[in-house]
Design a protein around this motif. Structure first.
Motif, short mmCIF file in Angstrom:
data_model
loop_
_atom_site.label_atom_id
_atom_site.label_comp_id
_atom_site.label_asym_id
_atom_site.label_seq_id
_atom_site.Cartn_x
_atom_site.Cartn_y
_atom_site.Cartn_z
N VAL A 187 0.86 -1.18 0.00
CA VAL A 187 0.00 0.00 0.00
C VAL A 187 0.90 1.23 0.00
CG1 VAL A 187 -1.87 -1.20 1.21
CG2 VAL A 187 -0.15 0.06 2.53
N GLY A 188 0.32 2.41 -0.02
CA GLY A 188 1.11 3.63 0.09
C GLY A 188 1.80 3.70 1.44
N ASP A 189 3.01 4.22 1.45
CA ASP A 189 3.77 4.29 2.71
C ASP A 189 2.99 5.00 3.81
OD1 ASP A 189 6.01 2.94 1.79
OD2 ASP A 189 6.97 4.76 1.05
N GLU A 190 2.24 6.01 3.44
CA GLU A 190 1.54 6.83 4.43
C GLU A 190 0.36 6.12 5.06
OE1 GLU A 190 -0.50 7.41 0.51
OE2 GLU A 190 1.59 7.28 1.20
N VAL A 191 -0.08 4.99 4.50
CA VAL A 191 -1.26 4.29 5.05
C VAL A 191 -0.93 2.89 5.54
CG1 VAL A 191 -2.91 5.64 3.71
CG2 VAL A 191 -2.03 3.49 2.76
N ILE A 192 0.36 2.55 5.64
CA ILE A 192 0.72 1.20 6.11
C ILE A 192 0.11 0.93 7.49
CG2 ILE A 192 2.61 -0.27 6.89
CD1 ILE A 192 4.37 1.04 4.76
N ALA A 193 0.33 1.84 8.43
CA ALA A 193 -0.16 1.62 9.80
C ALA A 193 -1.68 1.57 9.86
CB ALA A 193 0.37 2.73 10.72
N SER A 194 -2.34 2.50 9.17
CA SER A 194 -3.80 2.55 9.24
C SER A 194 -4.42 1.35 8.55
CB SER A 194 -4.32 3.85 8.62
OG SER A 194 -3.95 3.96 7.27
N GLU A 195 -3.82 0.88 7.47
CA GLU A 195 -4.37 -0.28 6.77
C GLU A 195 -4.20 -1.55 7.60
OE1 GLU A 195 -6.24 -2.53 3.79
OE2 GLU A 195 -6.25 -0.40 4.33
N ALA A 196 -3.05 -1.69 8.28
CA ALA A 196 -2.84 -2.85 9.15
C ALA A 196 -3.84 -2.83 10.31
CB ALA A 196 -1.41 -2.86 9.67
N GLU A 197 -4.04 -1.65 10.88
CA GLU A 197 -5.01 -1.50 11.97
C GLU A 197 -6.42 -1.83 11.49
OE1 GLU A 197 -6.12 -0.44 15.91
OE2 GLU A 197 -4.09 -0.13 15.14
N ARG A 198 -6.79 -1.33 10.32
CA ARG A 198 -8.13 -1.58 9.77
C ARG A 198 -8.35 -3.07 9.54
NH1 ARG A 198 -10.52 -3.25 5.64
NH2 ARG A 198 -8.54 -3.63 4.56
N LEU A 199 -7.36 -3.73 8.97
CA LEU A 199 -7.50 -5.15 8.67
C LEU A 199 -7.61 -5.98 9.95
CD1 LEU A 199 -7.61 -7.44 6.66
CD2 LEU A 199 -5.10 -7.44 6.61
N ALA A 200 -6.80 -5.66 10.96
CA ALA A 200 -6.86 -6.38 12.23
C ALA A 200 -8.23 -6.22 12.88
CB ALA A 200 -5.76 -5.90 13.17
N ARG A 201 -8.77 -5.01 12.86
CA ARG A 201 -10.10 -4.77 13.43
C ARG A 201 -11.19 -5.50 12.65
NH1 ARG A 201 -10.66 -0.10 16.87
NH2 ARG A 201 -8.65 0.89 17.26
N THR A 202 -11.04 -5.53 11.32
CA THR A 202 -12.01 -6.24 10.49
C THR A 202 -12.01 -7.73 10.81
OG1 THR A 202 -11.78 -4.64 8.69
CG2 THR A 202 -12.66 -6.80 8.11
N LEU A 203 -10.84 -8.31 10.95
CA LEU A 203 -10.74 -9.73 11.30
C LEU A 203 -11.35 -10.00 12.67
CD1 LEU A 203 -7.12 -10.38 10.02
CD2 LEU A 203 -9.19 -11.49 9.15
N ALA A 204 -11.09 -9.10 13.62
CA ALA A 204 -11.61 -9.28 14.97
C ALA A 204 -13.12 -9.13 15.03
CB ALA A 204 -10.95 -8.27 15.92
N ALA A 205 -13.70 -8.42 14.06
CA ALA A 205 -15.15 -8.22 14.04
C ALA A 205 -15.86 -9.25 13.18
CB ALA A 205 -15.46 -6.82 13.51
N GLY A 206 -15.13 -10.16 12.58
CA GLY A 206 -15.71 -11.15 11.68
C GLY A 206 -16.08 -12.44 12.38
#
Length: 263
Positions: A187-206
């Motif tokens: 992903v773009g360098d500027e969104v690495i952290a936010s994308e990882a956070e988003r994906l982890a939260r999505t998995l935890a909510a699934g």
């Protein structure tokens, strides 16, 4: 590999929204591996709350983890004993992480070197950007790898490629790392952290029960025959069909609506 200790006021392990977040790099250390994070992380993983649906590894702001504090090796009166103790602490965390029953996600900005590269190889999903670079870094210190790198790397990239990387201390850029499977998403360098956070939260909510059973099947597959794995899959899908997640998923599909897992 050596370890720096984080300040006591900054807990490296926190749980939020079903995600166990482990900040592996000590703040203000130049992304040195955090010993407190290894200890606290191993303890949390050993007694993992069943409500946790994902694990997120977070490094420093500019680099994921550059490995250990080389100055600490230099200052140790008995370097062998010092390294032995640190490796044992690191490996306690690695063992717990490798057997975690939920997905392990990492956002990997900048360098993942030494212990940082070892940890990336234990994740299920590793998100990097154009700035991401991986390097064993051990040969430059005259050290052999730790963190299971000689076990995971051949299984990810193949034996011959792993030998090349480890023996020559190769730097693997983001495109090559993605092609080899060391990074699973770019992903773009500027969104690495936010994308990882988003994906982890999505998995935890699934459908966390389903995800746990899938992870169990994946962990078991390395030492199982096809026949044994097929039997395990039969048992797991049968259990899933009768589980709340399975019932809700099928009902939602038939009713043409979004499933409400975990409610």
């Amino acid at each position: 590999m050596s370890i720096e200790e984080s300040a006591p006021t900054e807990p490296p392990v926190v749980v939020q929204d079903g995600v166990l977040r482990v900040r592996i790099a000590a703040p203000g250390s130049g992304s040195v591996l955090d010993g407190r994070a290894m200890d606290d992380g191993a303890a949390a993983l050993a007694d993992l709350d069943p409500r946790i649906g994902a694990i997120l590894l977070v490094g420093g702001d500019d680099n994921f983890c550059g490995g250990g504090d080389v100055a600490a090796f230099h200052a140790a009166p008995d370097r062998g004993a010092f390294v032995h103790r640190l490796a044992e602490r690191f490996h306690d965390f690695v063992r717990a992480l490798a057997s975690a029953p939920v997905p392990v996600v990492a956002g990997v900005p900048g360098w993942a070197a030494g212990a940082g590269m070892s940890l990336v190889c234990h994740t299920d999903i590793a998100i990097g950007g154009r700035s991401t670079k991986l390097r064993p870094a051990y040969p430059a210190l005259g050290f052999t790898p730790d963190g299971g790198l000689t076990w995971t790397l051949p299984r990810i990239v193949g034996v011959r490629r792993a030998r090349d990387i480890l023996l020559t201390d190769a730097v693997v850029g983001s495109d090559e790392a993605n092609r080899l499977g060391l990074l699973t998403r770019l992903v773009g360098d500027e969104v690495i952290a936010s994308e990882a956070e988003r994906l982890a939260r999505t998995l935890a909510a699934g459908p966390t029960g389903t995800v746990r059973r899938t992870k169990e099947l994946l962990l078991a597959s390395a030492g199982a025959s096809l026949a044994d794995q097929l039997d395990a899959e039969t048992a797991a899908i049968t259990l899933s069909a009768d589980s709340p997640d399975g019932i809700e998923g099928v009902d939602a599909f038939v009713e043409k609506r979004r499933p409400a897992f975990g409610r």
